[in-house]
Design a protein around this motif. Structure first.
Motif, PDB file in Angstrom:
ATOM      1  N   LYS A  38       0.860  -1.125  -0.022  1.00  0.00           N
ATOM      2  CA  LYS A  38       0.079   0.068  -0.185  1.00  0.00           C
ATOM      3  C   LYS A  38       0.726   1.231  -0.139  1.00  0.00           C
ATOM      4  CE  LYS A  38      -4.107   1.935   1.997  1.00  0.00           C
ATOM      5  NZ  LYS A  38      -4.985   2.159   3.196  1.00  0.00           N
ATOM      6  N   ILE A  39       0.972   1.944  -1.073  1.00  0.00           N
ATOM      7  CA  ILE A  39       1.735   3.029  -1.261  1.00  0.00           C
ATOM      8  C   ILE A  39       1.402   4.294  -1.266  1.00  0.00           C
ATOM      9  CG2 ILE A  39       3.582   3.746  -3.006  1.00  0.00           C
ATOM     10  CD1 ILE A  39       3.685   0.884  -4.293  1.00  0.00           C
ATOM     11  N   ALA A  40       1.832   5.496  -0.320  1.00  0.00           N
ATOM     12  CA  ALA A  40       1.437   6.549  -0.470  1.00  0.00           C
ATOM     13  C   ALA A  40       2.154   7.320  -1.470  1.00  0.00           C
ATOM     14  CB  ALA A  40       1.769   7.091   0.855  1.00  0.00           C
ATOM     15  N   VAL A  41       1.335   7.843  -2.483  1.00  0.00           N
ATOM     16  CA  VAL A  41       2.160   8.613  -3.866  1.00  0.00           C
ATOM     17  C   VAL A  41       2.132  10.038  -3.307  1.00  0.00           C
ATOM     18  CG1 VAL A  41       2.300   8.996  -6.175  1.00  0.00           C
ATOM     19  CG2 VAL A  41       1.267   7.111  -5.142  1.00  0.00           C
ATOM     20  N   CYS A  42       3.456  10.476  -2.986  1.00  0.00           N
ATOM     21  CA  CYS A  42       3.480  11.877  -2.407  1.00  0.00           C
ATOM     22  C   CYS A  42       3.554  13.032  -3.572  1.00  0.00           C
ATOM     23  CB  CYS A  42       4.719  12.031  -1.575  1.00  0.00           C
ATOM     24  SG  CYS A  42       5.033  10.948  -0.227  1.00  0.00           S
ATOM     25  N   ILE A  43       2.342  13.990  -3.494  1.00  0.00           N
ATOM     26  CA  ILE A  43       2.323  14.896  -4.597  1.00  0.00           C
ATOM     27  C   ILE A  43       2.622  16.078  -4.072  1.00  0.00           C
ATOM     28  CG2 ILE A  43       0.546  15.960  -6.030  1.00  0.00           C
ATOM     29  CD1 ILE A  43       0.899  12.924  -6.556  1.00  0.00           C
ATOM     30  N   SER A  44       3.616  16.851  -4.484  1.00  0.00           N
ATOM     31  CA  SER A  44       4.217  18.014  -4.309  1.00  0.00           C
ATOM     32  C   SER A  44       3.505  19.263  -5.170  1.00  0.00           C
ATOM     33  CB  SER A  44       5.886  18.417  -4.441  1.00  0.00           C
ATOM     34  OG  SER A  44       5.940  18.137  -5.940  1.00  0.00           O
ATOM     35  N   GLY A  45       2.990  18.724  -6.266  1.00  0.00           N
ATOM     36  CA  GLY A  45       2.505  19.566  -7.226  1.00  0.00           C
ATOM     37  C   GLY A  45       3.340  20.071  -8.380  1.00  0.00           C
ATOM     38  N   GLY A  46       4.680  19.447  -8.432  1.00  0.00           N
ATOM     39  CA  GLY A  46       5.572  19.511  -9.371  1.00  0.00           C
ATOM     40  C   GLY A  46       5.249  18.476 -10.409  1.00  0.00           C
ATOM     41  N   LYS A  47       5.896  18.826 -11.948  1.00  0.00           N
ATOM     42  CA  LYS A  47       5.689  17.794 -12.725  1.00  0.00           C
ATOM     43  C   LYS A  47       6.212  16.389 -12.669  1.00  0.00           C
ATOM     44  CE  LYS A  47      10.447  18.723 -14.593  1.00  0.00           C
ATOM     45  NZ  LYS A  47      11.305  19.013 -13.353  1.00  0.00           N
ATOM     46  N   ASP A  48       7.163  16.153 -11.384  1.00  0.00           N
ATOM     47  CA  ASP A  48       7.965  14.916 -11.574  1.00  0.00           C
ATOM     48  C   ASP A  48       6.741  14.107 -10.532  1.00  0.00           C
ATOM     49  OD1 ASP A  48      10.124  16.087 -12.615  1.00  0.00           O
ATOM     50  OD2 ASP A  48      10.802  16.642 -10.459  1.00  0.00           O
ATOM     51  N   SER A  49       6.276  14.542  -9.377  1.00  0.00           N
ATOM     52  CA  SER A  49       5.201  13.807  -8.679  1.00  0.00           C
ATOM     53  C   SER A  49       4.083  13.643  -9.529  1.00  0.00           C
ATOM     54  CB  SER A  49       5.067  14.654  -7.362  1.00  0.00           C
ATOM     55  OG  SER A  49       4.443  15.961  -7.588  1.00  0.00           O
ATOM     56  N   MET A  50       3.564  14.489 -10.214  1.00  0.00           N
ATOM     57  CA  MET A  50       2.407  14.419 -11.049  1.00  0.00           C
ATOM     58  C   MET A  50       2.461  13.242 -12.001  1.00  0.00           C
ATOM     59  SD  MET A  50       0.040  16.197 -10.082  1.00  0.00           S
ATOM     60  CE  MET A  50      -0.752  17.834  -9.448  1.00  0.00           C
ATOM     61  N   LEU A  51       3.695  13.224 -12.610  1.00  0.00           N
ATOM     62  CA  LEU A  51       3.747  11.876 -13.711  1.00  0.00           C
ATOM     63  C   LEU A  51       4.001  10.758 -13.148  1.00  0.00           C
ATOM     64  CD1 LEU A  51       4.622  10.747 -16.406  1.00  0.00           C
ATOM     65  CD2 LEU A  51       6.927  11.578 -16.126  1.00  0.00           C
ATOM     66  N   LEU A  52       4.742  10.736 -11.681  1.00  0.00           N
ATOM     67  CA  LEU A  52       4.750   9.364 -10.986  1.00  0.00           C
ATOM     68  C   LEU A  52       3.558   8.835 -10.542  1.00  0.00           C
ATOM     69  CD1 LEU A  52       6.181   7.677  -9.064  1.00  0.00           C
ATOM     70  CD2 LEU A  52       6.222   9.257  -7.207  1.00  0.00           C
ATOM     71  N   ALA A  53       2.471   9.729 -10.084  1.00  0.00           N
ATOM     72  CA  ALA A  53       1.329   9.390 -10.004  1.00  0.00           C
ATOM     73  C   ALA A  53       0.428   8.714 -11.235  1.00  0.00           C
ATOM     74  CB  ALA A  53       0.143  10.416  -9.631  1.00  0.00           C
ATOM     75  N   LYS A  54       0.782   9.194 -12.125  1.00  0.00           N
ATOM     76  CA  LYS A  54       0.017   8.507 -13.442  1.00  0.00           C
ATOM     77  C   LYS A  54       0.713   7.183 -13.861  1.00  0.00           C
ATOM     78  CE  LYS A  54      -2.781   9.601 -15.406  1.00  0.00           C
ATOM     79  NZ  LYS A  54      -4.197   9.554 -14.769  1.00  0.00           N
ATOM     80  N   LEU A  55       2.060   7.388 -13.771  1.00  0.00           N
ATOM     81  CA  LEU A  55       2.861   5.972 -13.902  1.00  0.00           C
ATOM     82  C   LEU A  55       2.270   4.829 -13.113  1.00  0.00           C
ATOM     83  CD1 LEU A  55       6.514   7.314 -14.355  1.00  0.00           C
ATOM     84  CD2 LEU A  55       5.181   6.103 -16.146  1.00  0.00           C
ATOM     85  N   LEU A  56       2.161   5.161 -11.795  1.00  0.00           N
ATOM     86  CA  LEU A  56       1.745   4.129 -10.706  1.00  0.00           C
ATOM     87  C   LEU A  56       0.395   3.797 -11.255  1.00  0.00           C
ATOM     88  CD1 LEU A  56       3.530   5.617  -7.634  1.00  0.00           C
ATOM     89  CD2 LEU A  56       3.918   3.350  -8.942  1.00  0.00           C
ATOM     90  N   GLN A  57      -0.513   4.733 -11.435  1.00  0.00           N
ATOM     91  CA  GLN A  57      -1.817   4.298 -11.917  1.00  0.00           C
ATOM     92  C   GLN A  57      -1.975   3.320 -12.943  1.00  0.00           C
ATOM     93  OE1 GLN A  57      -3.759   8.182 -12.415  1.00  0.00           O
ATOM     94  NE2 GLN A  57      -5.259   7.937 -10.854  1.00  0.00           N
ATOM     95  N   GLU A  58      -1.057   3.612 -14.059  1.00  0.00           N
ATOM     96  CA  GLU A  58      -0.909   2.658 -15.095  1.00  0.00           C
ATOM     97  C   GLU A  58      -0.547   1.240 -14.762  1.00  0.00           C
ATOM     98  OE1 GLU A  58      -2.109   3.389 -18.490  1.00  0.00           O
ATOM     99  OE2 GLU A  58      -3.184   4.628 -17.124  1.00  0.00           O
ATOM    100  N   LEU A  59       0.458   1.190 -13.953  1.00  0.00           N
ATOM    101  CA  LEU A  59       1.074   0.075 -13.255  1.00  0.00           C
ATOM    102  C   LEU A  59      -0.103  -0.739 -12.537  1.00  0.00           C
ATOM    103  CD1 LEU A  59       3.322  -2.000 -13.249  1.00  0.00           C
ATOM    104  CD2 LEU A  59       4.122  -0.608 -11.271  1.00  0.00           C
ATOM    105  N   GLN A  60      -1.020   0.097 -11.763  1.00  0.00           N
ATOM    106  CA  GLN A  60      -2.037  -0.494 -11.121  1.00  0.00           C
ATOM    107  C   GLN A  60      -2.912  -1.117 -11.809  1.00  0.00           C
ATOM    108  OE1 GLN A  60      -4.456   2.025  -8.708  1.00  0.00           O
ATOM    109  NE2 GLN A  60      -4.206   0.632  -7.013  1.00  0.00           N
ATOM    110  N   ARG A  61      -3.319  -0.609 -12.922  1.00  0.00           N
ATOM    111  CA  ARG A  61      -4.439  -0.913 -13.734  1.00  0.00           C
ATOM    112  C   ARG A  61      -3.844  -2.227 -14.672  1.00  0.00           C
ATOM    113  NH1 ARG A  61      -4.903   4.573 -15.527  1.00  0.00           N
ATOM    114  NH2 ARG A  61      -6.505   5.559 -14.382  1.00  0.00           N
ATOM    115  N   HIS A  62      -2.710  -2.103 -15.088  1.00  0.00           N
ATOM    116  CA  HIS A  62      -2.149  -3.310 -15.993  1.00  0.00           C
ATOM    117  C   HIS A  62      -1.016  -4.007 -15.646  1.00  0.00           C
ATOM    118  CE1 HIS A  62      -4.479  -0.853 -18.955  1.00  0.00           C
ATOM    119  NE2 HIS A  62      -3.697   0.407 -18.664  1.00  0.00           N
ATOM    120  N   GLY A  63      -0.643  -3.936 -14.486  1.00  0.00           N
ATOM    121  CA  GLY A  63       0.473  -4.979 -13.722  1.00  0.00           C
ATOM    122  C   GLY A  63       0.117  -6.312 -13.613  1.00  0.00           C
ATOM    123  N   LYS A  64       1.033  -7.069 -13.181  1.00  0.00           N
ATOM    124  CA  LYS A  64       0.676  -8.358 -12.914  1.00  0.00           C
ATOM    125  C   LYS A  64       0.086  -8.959 -11.561  1.00  0.00           C
ATOM    126  CE  LYS A  64       4.288  -9.754 -16.382  1.00  0.00           C
ATOM    127  NZ  LYS A  64       5.319 -10.507 -16.748  1.00  0.00           N
TER     128      LYS A  64
END
Length: 279
Positions: A38-64
């Motif tokens: 159970k991972i807390a994705v820490c959002i600062s509001g910058g480009k890096d944390s926002m992309l991190l959130a999207k990458l992890l969402q995609e992995l959660q949807r399509h991961g094994k």
């Protein structure tokens, strides 16, 4: 909704090689995510944390395997415009952010020596605490490959030590918690390209120290990280592979050629401790 889908598709189509593949490689190489996390994705509001959130969402949807995500954003005292920008970007990207308040900006404002260091330490502690309250066993931060390279050089030039930003760490103060950096192998220039493709404008550091420094036109001159970033840019003109070589240097450490080092048990070792044995 259509724009959110386009952004999500771009991660595994247009930006598959620079973003998605490097993201997956980092997770696999460094064993960052495991079933049941159970991972807390820490959002600062910058480009890096926002992309991190999207990458992890995609992995959660399509991961094994299954893992859970909580998207948390600490408001350390943003001005209303900055808070609104984070909220709007979260809506544009389809990220269900949970905000919680703190007064960190008030605490560090006025501190002359290392305010950024103190702010970062306090924010990290607040994030760990909130993640633990939510039942998370890991927090994910948006540091990327460029951050890693800059940290290595900054440690050498300003800290007189050879060290790097690790892909994962055990928390010393929060038992059972780990910090992970899933974007460890992703280059900043590719994050910028992704944001620019969709005309996304993200928050920069928004503390009062930064705002006041920018108003005086000083921030670029006072930041050691900015100096290091510019140095790397110049070195790339001479050697395009300089960043990869710096990274490889902390993977290929030969202890036989090191004068001294700190071992896992925090004890200091010198080459003299072993020198006579080699005779």
């Amino acid at each position: 909704m259509d724009n959110i889908k386009a952004i999500e598709r771009s991660i595994i189509t247009n930006f598959r090689k620079p973003l998605w593949r490097r993201f997956i490689k980092g997770i696999q190489d460094y064993e960052l995510i495991e079933p049941g996390d159970k991972i807390a994705v820490c959002i600062s509001g910058g480009k890096d944390s926002m992309l991190l959130a999207k990458l992890l969402q995609e992995l959660q949807r399509h991961g094994k395997f299954h893992f859970d995500l909580e998207f948390i954003c600490m408001d350390p005292g943003y001005n209303p415009a900055n808070r609104k920008l984070i909220e709007e970007n979260a809506e544009k990207l389809g990220i269900p952010i949970q905000f919680y308040e703190s007064d960190i900006f008030n605490v560090v404002h006025g501190i002359e020596k290392n305010p950024c260091y103190l702010c970062a330490r306090m924010r990290r502690g607040f994030l760990y605490n909130r993640a633990q309250e939510l039942g998370c066993n890991k927090i994910a931060l948006g540091h990327h490959f460029s951050d890693v390279i800059e940290t290595i050089l900054m440690g050498m030039m300003y800290g007189a030590q050879v060290q790097t930003m690790m892909p994962k760490l055990h928390s010393k103060n929060f038992k059972g918690m780990e910090l992970i950096r899933p974007m460890y192998l992703i280059h900043e220039e590719d994050i910028i390209a992704w944001a620019e493709k969709f005309n996304l404008k993200f928050l920069q550091c928004a503390c009062r120290f930064t705002e006041e420094s920018e108003a005086r036109g000083e921030i670029e001159h006072t930041s050691k990280r900015a100096e290091t970033k510019n140095l790397i840019k110049e070195l790339r003109k001479i050697n395009p592979k300089v960043e990869q070589n710096i990274f490889k240097s902390v993977e290929n450490v030969n202890l036989k050629t090191i004068i001294a080092y700190t071992d896992w048990d925090e004890s200091k070792k010198s080459f003299l401790d072993f020198y006579k044995e080699q005779d």
